[in-house]
Design a protein around this motif. Structure first.
Motif, PDB file in Angstrom:
ATOM      1  N   LYS A 205     -55.265  15.984  30.833  1.00 57.04           N
ATOM      2  CA  LYS A 205     -55.681  17.076  29.962  1.00 57.04           C
ATOM      3  C   LYS A 205     -54.548  18.052  29.652  1.00 57.04           C
ATOM      4  N   ASP A 206     -53.591  18.182  30.545  1.00 51.17           N
ATOM      5  CA  ASP A 206     -52.615  19.267  30.418  1.00 51.17           C
ATOM      6  C   ASP A 206     -51.267  18.804  29.883  1.00 51.17           C
ATOM      7  N   ILE A 207     -51.266  17.883  28.917  1.00 45.56           N
ATOM      8  CA  ILE A 207     -49.985  17.403  28.391  1.00 45.56           C
ATOM      9  C   ILE A 207     -49.674  17.954  27.004  1.00 45.56           C
ATOM     10  N   SER A 208     -50.516  18.838  26.504  1.00 50.15           N
ATOM     11  CA  SER A 208     -50.299  19.351  25.146  1.00 50.15           C
ATOM     12  C   SER A 208     -49.103  20.288  25.072  1.00 50.15           C
ATOM     13  N   ASN A 209     -48.917  21.065  26.134  1.00 48.29           N
ATOM     14  CA  ASN A 209     -47.838  22.041  26.125  1.00 48.29           C
ATOM     15  C   ASN A 209     -46.533  21.362  26.499  1.00 48.29           C
ATOM     16  N   THR A 210     -45.736  21.013  25.499  1.00 46.23           N
ATOM     17  CA  THR A 210     -44.494  20.272  25.760  1.00 46.23           C
ATOM     18  C   THR A 210     -43.249  21.084  25.416  1.00 46.23           C
ATOM     19  N   ASN A 211     -43.402  22.314  24.975  1.00 54.25           N
ATOM     20  CA  ASN A 211     -42.209  23.138  24.741  1.00 54.25           C
ATOM     21  C   ASN A 211     -42.547  24.599  24.968  1.00 54.25           C
ATOM     22  N   SER A 212     -41.525  25.362  25.244  1.00 60.95           N
ATOM     23  CA  SER A 212     -41.712  26.782  25.556  1.00 60.95           C
ATOM     24  C   SER A 212     -40.483  27.551  25.099  1.00 60.95           C
ATOM     25  N   ASP A 213     -40.716  28.769  24.612  1.00 62.68           N
ATOM     26  CA  ASP A 213     -39.622  29.656  24.224  1.00 62.68           C
ATOM     27  C   ASP A 213     -39.766  30.964  24.987  1.00 62.68           C
ATOM     28  N   VAL A 214     -38.683  31.373  25.614  1.00 65.01           N
ATOM     29  CA  VAL A 214     -38.647  32.688  26.260  1.00 65.01           C
ATOM     30  C   VAL A 214     -37.853  33.612  25.332  1.00 65.01           C
ATOM     31  N   THR A 231     -32.038  46.488  16.674  1.00 69.98           N
ATOM     32  CA  THR A 231     -32.598  45.670  17.757  1.00 69.98           C
ATOM     33  C   THR A 231     -32.023  44.261  17.699  1.00 69.98           C
ATOM     34  N   VAL A 232     -31.718  43.690  18.859  1.00 67.81           N
ATOM     35  CA  VAL A 232     -31.207  42.318  18.954  1.00 67.81           C
ATOM     36  C   VAL A 232     -32.328  41.427  19.489  1.00 67.81           C
ATOM     37  N   ASN A 233     -32.568  40.333  18.777  1.00 65.79           N
ATOM     38  CA  ASN A 233     -33.588  39.365  19.212  1.00 65.79           C
ATOM     39  C   ASN A 233     -32.940  37.999  19.382  1.00 65.79           C
ATOM     40  N   ASP A 234     -33.172  37.372  20.519  1.00 68.40           N
ATOM     41  CA  ASP A 234     -32.752  35.987  20.711  1.00 68.40           C
ATOM     42  C   ASP A 234     -33.753  35.309  21.636  1.00 68.40           C
ATOM     43  N   SER A 235     -33.567  34.016  21.861  1.00 70.37           N
ATOM     44  CA  SER A 235     -34.540  33.278  22.678  1.00 70.37           C
ATOM     45  C   SER A 235     -33.879  32.046  23.283  1.00 70.37           C
ATOM     46  N   LEU A 236     -34.519  31.523  24.305  1.00 66.87           N
ATOM     47  CA  LEU A 236     -34.134  30.258  24.940  1.00 66.87           C
ATOM     48  C   LEU A 236     -35.265  29.264  24.725  1.00 66.87           C
ATOM     49  N   HIS A 237     -34.887  28.020  24.388  1.00 66.36           N
ATOM     50  CA  HIS A 237     -35.898  26.980  24.139  1.00 66.36           C
ATOM     51  C   HIS A 237     -35.914  25.981  25.300  1.00 66.36           C
ATOM     52  N   PHE A 238     -37.119  25.666  25.752  1.00 69.13           N
ATOM     53  CA  PHE A 238     -37.306  24.705  26.846  1.00 69.13           C
ATOM     54  C   PHE A 238     -38.238  23.589  26.381  1.00 69.13           C
ATOM     55  N   GLU A 239     -37.960  22.395  26.865  1.00 60.56           N
ATOM     56  CA  GLU A 239     -38.830  21.261  26.539  1.00 60.56           C
ATOM     57  C   GLU A 239     -39.267  20.549  27.812  1.00 60.56           C
ATOM     58  N   ARG A 240     -40.480  20.016  27.740  1.00 64.46           N
ATOM     59  CA  ARG A 240     -41.105  19.366  28.896  1.00 64.46           C
ATOM     60  C   ARG A 240     -41.097  17.850  28.697  1.00 64.46           C
ATOM     61  N   THR A 241     -40.864  17.127  29.772  1.00 69.19           N
ATOM     62  CA  THR A 241     -40.916  15.665  29.764  1.00 69.19           C
ATOM     63  C   THR A 241     -41.900  15.217  30.830  1.00 69.19           C
ATOM     64  N   VAL A 242     -42.978  14.564  30.385  1.00 68.55           N
ATOM     65  CA  VAL A 242     -44.009  14.089  31.312  1.00 68.55           C
ATOM     66  C   VAL A 242     -44.017  12.561  31.267  1.00 68.55           C
ATOM     67  N   VAL A 243     -43.776  11.938  32.408  1.00 69.16           N
ATOM     68  CA  VAL A 243     -43.804  10.476  32.512  1.00 69.16           C
ATOM     69  C   VAL A 243     -45.122  10.065  33.158  1.00 69.16           C
ATOM     70  N   ILE A 244     -45.887   9.221  32.444  1.00 69.21           N
ATOM     71  CA  ILE A 244     -47.224   8.837  32.899  1.00 69.21           C
ATOM     72  C   ILE A 244     -47.257   7.350  33.188  1.00 69.21           C
ATOM     73  N   ASP A 245     -47.837   6.983  34.330  1.00 68.19           N
ATOM     74  CA  ASP A 245     -48.040   5.579  34.701  1.00 68.19           C
ATOM     75  C   ASP A 245     -49.175   5.033  33.837  1.00 68.19           C
ATOM     76  N   LYS A 246     -48.860   4.039  33.005  1.00 71.53           N
ATOM     77  CA  LYS A 246     -49.857   3.518  32.075  1.00 71.53           C
ATOM     78  C   LYS A 246     -50.980   2.748  32.768  1.00 71.53           C
ATOM     79  N   VAL A 247     -50.711   2.230  33.960  1.00 69.21           N
ATOM     80  CA  VAL A 247     -51.734   1.456  34.668  1.00 69.21           C
ATOM     81  C   VAL A 247     -52.745   2.369  35.344  1.00 69.21           C
TER      82      VAL A 247
END
Length: 372
Positions: A205-214, A231-247
């Motif tokens: 159920k919890d695989i939808s969130n695959t990226n995040s920005d701080v 004002t200065v605005n910047d951000s960092l980008h993060f990505e998620r990798t989920v490996v699932i056993d198909k069996v």
């Protein structure tokens, strides 16, 4: 007158042959034919008057016993062909030894290399030399496993024929668990089947969130709350990798982009003011870090001014005021009151470098403000 029958010596010959043929069930030759021959010779007396011949019977002869040679994978229907005794004039002997293919067994085992366990095994039976066939072809079995999320590794079965030793009729199919990697570029829908198989596990159920920005916001203000810099605005980008056993549908690994550092931002200088941070530095930020708001506050520097009242006639200083304050602050000072005091004493105003205006502290830290 008396007569006797005249006679004549005669001879006759005979050959009796014993032939042993060796055949497989399909009629093909299994071994070279074995042939034995017995030769006979009989002497006789022929009555020349009547033509009748009286023979001296030849001694009977016996063919040799012939042991049947073994052939791997076959059993002959006769282990030995016994030699028969024949006499002159007997018919030829013909014997056929048939080799029957032995009954054999085969086995194929399907192995899960990931869990180091056997998934299943299938047996088959047939005869030596026949092509081995299983009730369900291994290629079909492998295809079924692939529908369940397995990945083919290797297969030692390649439509071999039955060997004489059943230990050589044993085969192995190796499979391993397939995996699917869920990323931003390869998203998957939660609670949907992973594989085509009807019993397939479903995506977690919890695989939808695959990226995040701080996000980071740097706010620059003077001490009184007024804006000091954009004002200065910047951000960092993060990505998620989920490996699932198909069996199994289990998550094998769940990783995010490693912690990152924001670029250091040097605080811009404003003359006459000192910021409470000379640099904004945010390091080792993880994907789950809250958005960052940095406040940089500029405090005004201390400033000084001198107002000197001069008597040009006497060439001397009458009075000096030295108000202190901070950059851009209203000194709340004008020369008008003091000038009035001196004009009331009959002084005449020559000049006023303040031009009678309210004095405001500047923001030059290097030079004090001076007025006359």
């Amino acid at each position: 007158v008396h007569f006797v029958h005249d006679t004549q010596k005669v001879n006759r010959k005979n050959t009796v042959t014993a032939t042993i043929d060796y055949k497989f069930e399909d009629g093909k030759t299994a071994q070279p034919t074995v042939t034995q021959t017995k030769h006979f010779s009989e002497d006789g007396t022929k009555d020349l008057v009547t033509g009748e011949i009286t023979w001296d019977e030849a001694t009977p002869q016996k063919f040799e016993d012939v042991a049947t040679k073994s052939i791997v994978g076959y059993t002959p229907d006769k282990d030995n062909v016994a030699g028969q005794t024949v006499k002159f004039g007997d018919p030829d002997i013909n014997v056929t030894v048939r080799y029957i293919a032995n009954a054999q067994k085969a086995k194929i085992t399907y192995i899960d290399d990931t869990t180091k366990t056997n998934l299943d095994s299938k047996d088959a039976s047939g005869k030596f030399g026949q092509t081995i066939t299983f009730e369900t072809a291994p290629t079909a079995e492998i295809a079924n496993y692939e529908k369940k999320g397995y990945v083919f590794v290797s297969n030692t079965f390649d439509n071999q024929k039955y060997q004489a030793n059943d230990s050589n009729n044993v085969f192995y199919v190796h499979l391993k668990h397939g995996t699917v990697t869920v990323t931003t570029e390869n998203p998957q829908t939660p609670n949907t089947p992973i594989n085509p198989d009807p019993q397939s596990p479903k995506y977690p159920k919890d695989i939808s969130n695959t990226n995040s920005d701080v996000k980071r916001t740097i706010d620059y203000k003077f001490k009184d709350g007024k804006p000091a810099q954009p004002t200065v605005n910047d951000s960092l980008h993060f990505e998620r990798t989920v490996v699932i056993d198909k069996v199994t549908g289990d998550v094998s690994s769940d990783t995010w982009t490693q912690s990152q550092d924001f670029n250091d931002i040097q605080t811009p200088a404003i003359q006459g003011y000192t910021p409470d941070k000379t640099v904004v530095s945010d390091k080792n930020i993880g994907h789950d870090h809250q958005d960052i708001i940095e406040h940089v506050v500029y405090s005004p520097d201390a400033q000084h001014m001198t107002i000197t009242y001069v008597d040009d006639t006497a060439g001397k200083t009458l009075h000096t005021d030295k108000p202190d304050g901070v950059s851009d602050q209203d000194a709340k000072y004008t020369t008008s009151n003091t000038i009035k005091q001196y004009t009331d004493l009959h002084y005449k105003l020559v000049s006023d470098s303040t031009k009678g205006q309210d004095l405001i502290f500047d923001h030059d830290d290097n030079v004090n403000q001076t007025y006359y």
